[in-house]
Design an enzyme around this catalytic site. Structure first.
Site, PDB file in Angstrom:
ATOM      1  N   ARG A  13      -0.582  -6.799  -9.432  1.00 49.21           N
ATOM      2  CA  ARG A  13       0.202  -7.411  -8.333  1.00 49.21           C
ATOM      3  C   ARG A  13       1.009  -8.850  -8.777  1.00 49.21           C
ATOM      4  O   ARG A  13       1.010  -8.750  -9.915  1.00 49.21           O
ATOM      5  CB  ARG A  13      -0.611  -7.791  -7.119  1.00 49.21           C
ATOM      6  CG  ARG A  13      -1.769  -8.937  -7.238  1.00 49.21           C
ATOM      7  CD  ARG A  13      -1.994  -9.455  -5.771  1.00 49.21           C
ATOM      8  NE  ARG A  13      -0.907  -9.762  -4.962  1.00 49.21           N
ATOM      9  CZ  ARG A  13      -0.689 -10.703  -3.981  1.00 49.21           C
ATOM     10  NH1 ARG A  13      -2.022 -10.890  -3.582  1.00 49.21           N
ATOM     11  NH2 ARG A  13       0.183 -10.974  -3.626  1.00 49.21           N
TER      12      ARG A  13
ATOM     13  N   CYS B 282       0.791  -1.506   6.323  1.00 51.15           N
ATOM     14  CA  CYS B 282       1.659  -1.476   5.417  1.00 51.15           C
ATOM     15  C   CYS B 282       1.009  -1.011   4.011  1.00 51.15           C
ATOM     16  O   CYS B 282       1.579  -0.610   2.990  1.00 51.15           O
ATOM     17  CB  CYS B 282       2.517  -2.663   5.209  1.00 51.15           C
ATOM     18  SG  CYS B 282       2.806  -3.671   6.683  1.00 51.15           S
TER      19      CYS B 282
ATOM     20  N   ARG C 141       5.632  -8.474 -13.069  1.00 50.53           N
ATOM     21  CA  ARG C 141       5.292  -6.867 -13.144  1.00 50.53           C
ATOM     22  C   ARG C 141       6.095  -6.463 -14.356  1.00 50.53           C
ATOM     23  O   ARG C 141       5.698  -5.693 -15.375  1.00 50.53           O
ATOM     24  CB  ARG C 141       5.700  -6.162 -11.940  1.00 50.53           C
ATOM     25  CG  ARG C 141       4.606  -6.495 -10.843  1.00 50.53           C
ATOM     26  CD  ARG C 141       5.044  -5.948  -9.502  1.00 50.53           C
ATOM     27  NE  ARG C 141       4.050  -6.417  -8.448  1.00 50.53           N
ATOM     28  CZ  ARG C 141       3.690  -5.863  -7.276  1.00 50.53           C
ATOM     29  NH1 ARG C 141       3.899  -4.290  -7.410  1.00 50.53           N
ATOM     30  NH2 ARG C 141       2.954  -6.072  -6.404  1.00 50.53           N
TER      31      ARG C 141
ATOM     32  N   LYS D  40       9.766  -3.585   5.190  1.00 48.91           N
ATOM     33  CA  LYS D  40       8.488  -2.864   4.806  1.00 48.91           C
ATOM     34  C   LYS D  40       7.279  -3.858   5.072  1.00 48.91           C
ATOM     35  O   LYS D  40       6.179  -3.186   5.126  1.00 48.91           O
ATOM     36  CB  LYS D  40       8.542  -2.121   3.553  1.00 48.91           C
ATOM     37  CG  LYS D  40       8.654  -2.874   2.277  1.00 48.91           C
ATOM     38  CD  LYS D  40       8.576  -2.048   1.059  1.00 48.91           C
ATOM     39  CE  LYS D  40       8.348  -3.151  -0.318  1.00 48.91           C
ATOM     40  NZ  LYS D  40       8.323  -2.307  -1.579  1.00 48.91           N
ATOM     41  N   ASP D  41       7.285  -5.029   4.889  1.00 50.61           N
ATOM     42  CA  ASP D  41       6.122  -5.920   5.087  1.00 50.61           C
ATOM     43  C   ASP D  41       5.875  -6.157   6.871  1.00 50.61           C
ATOM     44  O   ASP D  41       4.760  -6.845   6.791  1.00 50.61           O
ATOM     45  CB  ASP D  41       6.564  -7.324   4.565  1.00 50.61           C
ATOM     46  CG  ASP D  41       6.743  -7.344   3.005  1.00 50.61           C
ATOM     47  OD1 ASP D  41       6.339  -6.366   2.328  1.00 50.61           O
ATOM     48  OD2 ASP D  41       7.272  -8.028   2.432  1.00 50.61           O
TER      49      ASP D  41
ATOM     50  N   ARG E  69       0.241   3.973  -2.001  1.00 51.96           N
ATOM     51  CA  ARG E  69       1.443   4.939  -1.686  1.00 51.96           C
ATOM     52  C   ARG E  69       2.184   5.351  -2.871  1.00 51.96           C
ATOM     53  O   ARG E  69       2.008   6.801  -3.239  1.00 51.96           O
ATOM     54  CB  ARG E  69       2.519   4.265  -0.683  1.00 51.96           C
ATOM     55  CG  ARG E  69       3.547   5.196  -0.441  1.00 51.96           C
ATOM     56  CD  ARG E  69       4.904   4.668   0.337  1.00 51.96           C
ATOM     57  NE  ARG E  69       5.364   3.309  -0.637  1.00 51.96           N
ATOM     58  CZ  ARG E  69       5.985   3.477  -1.792  1.00 51.96           C
ATOM     59  NH1 ARG E  69       6.490   4.761  -2.126  1.00 51.96           N
ATOM     60  NH2 ARG E  69       6.626   2.369  -2.198  1.00 51.96           N
ATOM     61  N   ARG E  70       2.396   4.495  -3.851  1.00 55.74           N
ATOM     62  CA  ARG E  70       3.032   5.189  -5.131  1.00 55.74           C
ATOM     63  C   ARG E  70       2.083   5.708  -5.914  1.00 55.74           C
ATOM     64  O   ARG E  70       2.313   6.702  -6.616  1.00 55.74           O
ATOM     65  CB  ARG E  70       3.673   3.648  -5.791  1.00 55.74           C
ATOM     66  CG  ARG E  70       4.955   3.057  -5.138  1.00 55.74           C
ATOM     67  CD  ARG E  70       5.279   1.885  -5.715  1.00 55.74           C
ATOM     68  NE  ARG E  70       6.592   1.410  -5.015  1.00 55.74           N
ATOM     69  CZ  ARG E  70       7.187   0.145  -4.983  1.00 55.74           C
ATOM     70  NH1 ARG E  70       6.217  -0.786  -5.564  1.00 55.74           N
ATOM     71  NH2 ARG E  70       8.383  -0.047  -4.576  1.00 55.74           N
TER      72      ARG E  70
END
Length: 319
Positions: free
Chosen positions: A151, A244, A157, A81-82, A129-130
């Protein structure tokens, strides 16, 4: 083949090292050669800015690719995904192994599920997106949540929750599984609630196109279904001209009748980060047998989404 060690380029994060370690073992088995990890620091690892601000696309990848092209490493492992959607000259995606769980998950205080979070719950994510999809879900289900931009690596996190700064954080199931922290997941977000990032849960093994022996050896780790699925997802992302860090979710999955795989379904979503407007569509077709067929599946769904106004929901379109 020589028995000289193969050099695997990897990011230094705990997750990257875990992923690369798993790939190193598999490559060692198919080649009969030892594999040594070469740790490389990327811009995305050192910058303190939010991913959406530094462009997202390629910030974790460029340094690894530079090392490949310079001959400092023999191959590299990325979180798919990166990866930017354009493949650079001279490098090839030699293998996309079987995909891990593509879903997003919640790690919340007091083992809470997403729908049990208190009114006004503060939920951390670095992903537009989330945020877009959770805000959209909250709006339609009468929930009040506050998405907080964060981040940092997985440990950082999760610590926000343990320290009481946030009620929950959203992470990828695959990452927690790979570093052995799946027991901290308090809720799996259904694909119907949050579509993952294109390629989420999959790894990309990349090497120089000129090293035919290594391309062939790494190719033994390739999973054709995973490759077809992520190719369709990334084709959708590319056709939306989004990077992305854009609020785009996509997932291609296989529809089976008993043991026989019949079709591939591709779902895509794009939305404003506040969740007020989304375009979500899906398409189903024969399982792609070629790269071009998978690309076409993604492009066709993207065209339908653009026709319904998807471009206007992404803010600045990344070129």
């Amino acid at each position: 083949m020589t028995d000289k060690a193969l050099r695997l380029g990897t990011r230094r994060s705990r997750l990257a090292l875990a992923q690369s370690g798993q790939v190193a073992e598999a490559v060692s088995q198919v080649t009969g050669r030892p594999v040594e990890l070469v740790e490389i620091t990327t811009y995305g690892d050192t910058s303190r800015e939010h991913l959406a601000q530094i462009g997202g696309t390629g910030v974790f990848v460029t340094a690894l690719r530079d090392a490949l092209l310079a001959g400092d490493v023999d191959f590299a492992v990325h979180s798919l995904k990166d990866l930017p959607t354009a493949q650079p000259e001279g490098l090839t995606l030699a293998a996309v192994p079987v995909r891990e769980d593509p879903r997003d998950v919640i790690v919340a205080r007091d083992a809470l599920k997403f729908t049990d979070l208190p009114r006004g719950a503060r939920i951390g994510t670095g992903s537009p997106r989330r945020a877009a999809q959770l805000n959209a879900y909250a709006r339609t289900h009468g929930l009040e949540i506050e998405m907080v931009a964060i981040r940092g690596n997985v440990d950082t996190r999760i610590r926000y929750v343990h320290d009481g700064e946030l009620d929950a954080v959203v992470l990828a199931a695959a990452g927690l599984n790979r570093i052995g922290r799946a027991d901290e997941i308090t809720d799996f977000l259904s694909i119907d609630t949050v579509l993952p990032a294109p390629g989420q849960g999959a790894l990309a093994i990349e090497c120089t196109a000129a090293d035919a022996d290594l391309v062939a050896a790494l190719g033994e780790l390739d999973d054709p279904f995973t490759r077809a699925a992520v190719t369709a997802e990334r084709s959708l992302l590319a056709a939306l001209e989004a990077g992305c860090s854009a609020p785009v979710g996509a997932l291609a999955d296989l529809l089976a009748d008993g043991q026989i795989v019949k079709e591939m379904r591709l779902r895509g979503v794009v939305g404003t980060t506040d969740g007020s407007r989304t375009v979500q569509l899906s398409t189903t077709g024969p399982v792609p047998e070629t790269h071009d067929q998978a690309m076409t599946l993604g492009r066709e769904l993207a065209a339908e989404m653009l026709a319904q106004g998807a471009a206007g929901l992404m803010g600045e379109r990344a070129h």
